[in-house]
Scaffold this motif. Structure first.
Motif, PDB file in Angstrom:
ATOM      1  N   ASN A   3      -2.915 -84.482  46.139  1.00  0.00           N
ATOM      2  CA  ASN A   3      -2.087 -83.545  45.384  1.00  0.00           C
ATOM      3  C   ASN A   3      -2.883 -83.029  44.186  1.00  0.00           C
ATOM      4  OD1 ASN A   3      -0.309 -82.576  43.269  1.00  0.00           O
ATOM      5  ND2 ASN A   3       1.375 -83.317  44.528  1.00  0.00           N
ATOM      6  N   ASP A  57      -0.379 -98.811  53.958  1.00  0.00           N
ATOM      7  CA  ASP A  57       0.956 -99.328  53.648  1.00  0.00           C
ATOM      8  C   ASP A  57       1.490 -98.638  52.389  1.00  0.00           C
ATOM      9  OD1 ASP A  57       3.199-100.749  52.913  1.00  0.00           O
ATOM     10  OD2 ASP A  57       2.350-102.700  53.474  1.00  0.00           O
ATOM     11  N   ARG A  61       5.240 -77.974  47.611  1.00  0.00           N
ATOM     12  CA  ARG A  61       5.059 -79.372  47.999  1.00  0.00           C
ATOM     13  C   ARG A  61       4.453 -80.177  46.841  1.00  0.00           C
ATOM     14  NH1 ARG A  61       1.274 -82.298  49.772  1.00  0.00           N
ATOM     15  NH2 ARG A  61      -0.236 -80.646  50.157  1.00  0.00           N
ATOM     16  N   GLU A 101       6.328 -83.318  44.919  1.00  0.00           N
ATOM     17  CA  GLU A 101       5.738 -84.653  44.775  1.00  0.00           C
ATOM     18  C   GLU A 101       5.640 -85.047  43.309  1.00  0.00           C
ATOM     19  OE1 GLU A 101       3.050 -84.275  48.841  1.00  0.00           O
ATOM     20  OE2 GLU A 101       2.053 -84.428  46.894  1.00  0.00           O
ATOM     21  N   THR A 130       8.902 -86.215  42.065  1.00  0.00           N
ATOM     22  CA  THR A 130       9.280 -87.569  42.457  1.00  0.00           C
ATOM     23  C   THR A 130       8.590 -88.601  41.574  1.00  0.00           C
ATOM     24  OG1 THR A 130       7.485 -87.844  44.046  1.00  0.00           O
ATOM     25  CG2 THR A 130       9.501 -86.834  44.848  1.00  0.00           C
ATOM     26  N   ASP A 181       6.998 -84.112  54.552  1.00  0.00           N
ATOM     27  CA  ASP A 181       6.670 -84.924  55.703  1.00  0.00           C
ATOM     28  C   ASP A 181       6.237 -86.351  55.361  1.00  0.00           C
ATOM     29  OD1 ASP A 181       3.348 -83.508  56.139  1.00  0.00           O
ATOM     30  OD2 ASP A 181       4.458 -84.149  54.373  1.00  0.00           O
ATOM     31  N   VAL A 182       6.258 -86.687  54.086  1.00  0.00           N
ATOM     32  CA  VAL A 182       5.775 -88.011  53.708  1.00  0.00           C
ATOM     33  C   VAL A 182       6.927 -89.005  53.766  1.00  0.00           C
ATOM     34  CG1 VAL A 182       4.552 -89.331  51.974  1.00  0.00           C
ATOM     35  CG2 VAL A 182       4.155 -86.893  52.187  1.00  0.00           C
ATOM     36  N   GLU A 230       6.872 -91.613  56.211  1.00  0.00           N
ATOM     37  CA  GLU A 230       6.461 -92.826  56.912  1.00  0.00           C
ATOM     38  C   GLU A 230       6.338 -94.001  55.948  1.00  0.00           C
ATOM     39  OE1 GLU A 230       4.431 -89.207  58.416  1.00  0.00           O
ATOM     40  OE2 GLU A 230       4.531 -90.285  56.517  1.00  0.00           O
ATOM     41  N   ASP A 231       6.850 -95.093  56.342  1.00  0.00           N
ATOM     42  CA  ASP A 231       6.671 -96.347  55.618  1.00  0.00           C
ATOM     43  C   ASP A 231       6.264 -97.385  56.648  1.00  0.00           C
ATOM     44  OD1 ASP A 231       8.808 -96.954  52.767  1.00  0.00           O
ATOM     45  OD2 ASP A 231       7.109 -95.632  53.094  1.00  0.00           O
ATOM     46  N   THR A 232       5.294 -98.171  56.311  1.00  0.00           N
ATOM     47  CA  THR A 232       4.908 -99.229  57.249  1.00  0.00           C
ATOM     48  C   THR A 232       5.725-100.482  56.998  1.00  0.00           C
ATOM     49  OG1 THR A 232       3.213 -99.993  55.751  1.00  0.00           O
ATOM     50  CG2 THR A 232       2.576 -98.359  57.399  1.00  0.00           C
ATOM     51  N   ALA A 233       6.334-100.508  55.808  1.00  0.00           N
ATOM     52  CA  ALA A 233       7.070-101.725  55.460  1.00  0.00           C
ATOM     53  C   ALA A 233       8.350-101.830  56.269  1.00  0.00           C
ATOM     54  CB  ALA A 233       7.387-101.731  53.977  1.00  0.00           C
TER      55      ALA A 233
END
Lengths: 236, 236
Positions: free
Chosen positions: A163, A209, B96, B100, B103, B230-231, B233-236
């Motif tokens: 960003n 992660d 975008r 971000e 946030t 589009d962000v 995704e979380d692996t947790a």
DNA sequence: GCTGACAGAAAGATCATACTTTTGGCAACA
DNA sequence: TGTTGCCAAAAGTATGATCTTTCTGTCAGC
């Protein structure tokens, strides 16, 4: 006499005197007076005033002159203004603002980096964190090298966020870190927990992660806040 | 013919053409050519170039000319640049980035506000959140009034943080919100959870509960992220 | 005594031009 | 082939002139 970077010289002198409050908001200047004061031509004064105007620091009106605007109209993200403030009486206040900003930015940058960073960047981040731990454990927290690695680590994290606005804050973070070291606020032996959080952030980014990266980066900045400023109260 | 805000006109036209990429990085201009192109005097062109230089967008060197610098050297926090980008082909990308940034900023602003805001501000924030819920429940999520109240709410939150850098992002947030509405991304009936989070943030600020304020504000922006970009995704 | 139109002046905005300084490139030379 | 030195291009600075806007004060009229 001529041609020796006059523009930036006058800009710095005038800008700093406004930033420091030496010329209070509401003060009215005239081009002629500035011309006189700095011993330069109208052309040059006008260019300087135009730049300050573009930063929101002054307003130029016909028949009135050049008026100094109140600080809330200034663009606090302008690198020059940040520098002027760091060099003047507003230094502590500016460092506090920047530190708070850092606490906002870094966790999000870490999250984004975990999603977006390319492989070499991930590796490099882990390396930097490891190096930081080495230096910390060797009680070299006040070494120039510690500052250098720390700065590189945080800069890379911001850069890796992908960003541009976050990335642009690299310089700001560098200033904060340098300021902390300069003011002797850094312990010789950094807190082991902090070092651990740096490494954990890096490895979470490396493994993609996002949640962990954000959480660990937040742990880092919470440490920072507790160590530096007064916003430590929690009612929870 | 003269005196009709020529400076800002030329600045906007030239700046926009650089921001849009119409004049690619590395492009070399000369003052004489710009003078010709815009039909203004050298004085004026110089002032404009100085301002663009102060934004990092061009570099002026003797014997060479005015070179367009690569975007990573530009100051992405300059309000003018943001406007130019929002008006050109970089619009989505810019939105975008700004989202971000939002946030990152808002949860911290909420925390700080819970600690620092004065009583009238706390009350006003609660009022705005309540009004927002009313409008939302009345399925008026696309009304101009909803946008207005939403903007006021977030602006006040940033202002209440007491941090000038966070407060300066009011305009940016306003742009994002306006952009979302303009693009038709707002549902007629906002998610009840989101309305609830807005109110909970406000009341946490009102009662000085820093941790809750931060957590609820984060819930708000997480919603935003999930809904817009589009962000997710979380692996947790 | 108050209101409003008008005139004058102050100060920035723009233009045109001239002079200075730096520096990139090229050519001559070693 | 490498080095030196000259030249011209282009920005940097200065100055004088003119244009435009807008504040201020004044005076006439109500």
């Amino acid at each position: 006499m001529h041609g020796v970077e006059q523009h930036s010289g006058v800009l710095d002198r005038l800008g700093e005197s406004i930033a420091s409050g030496a010329r209070a908001p509401g003060t009215v200047l005239t081009l002629a007076a500035l011309e006189e004061e700095f011993g330069v031509s109208r052309t040059l004064v006008r260019e300087v005033v135009r730049v300050l105007e573009s930063m929101g620091m002054v307003e130029s009106r016909r028949r009135v002159g050049v008026t100094v605007r109140p600080p809330r109209d200034w663009n606090p993200f302008d690198p020059r203004l940040i520098r002027w403030r760091l060099g003047g009486p507003g230094r502590d206040e500016q460092l506090r603002s920047l530190t708070e900003l850092r606490t906002a930015i870094e966790p999000v940058a870490a999250r984004l980096a975990a999603v977006r960073a390319d492989a070499p960047t991930r590796r490099r981040l882990v390396e930097l964190a490891a190096r930081l731990r080495e230096l910390g454990e060797a009680r070299r927290g006040r070494d120039p090298e510690y500052l250098e690695v720390d700065t590189a680590y945080h800069a890379l994290l911001l850069e890796a966020s992908g960003n541009p606005m976050l990335a642009a804050l690299q310089g700001v973070v560098a200033e904060v870190l340098a300021g902390r070291t300069a003011l002797g606020l850094m312990p010789r032996s950094p807190d082991p927990g902090a070092l651990e959080d740096h490494e954990a952030t890096a490895s979470a980014v490396a493994t993609g992660d996002a949640a962990a990266a954000e959480a660990r980066a937040r742990a880092v900045v919470v440490e920072v806040l507790e160590g530096v400023v007064d916003v430590t109260e929690d009612t929870a």
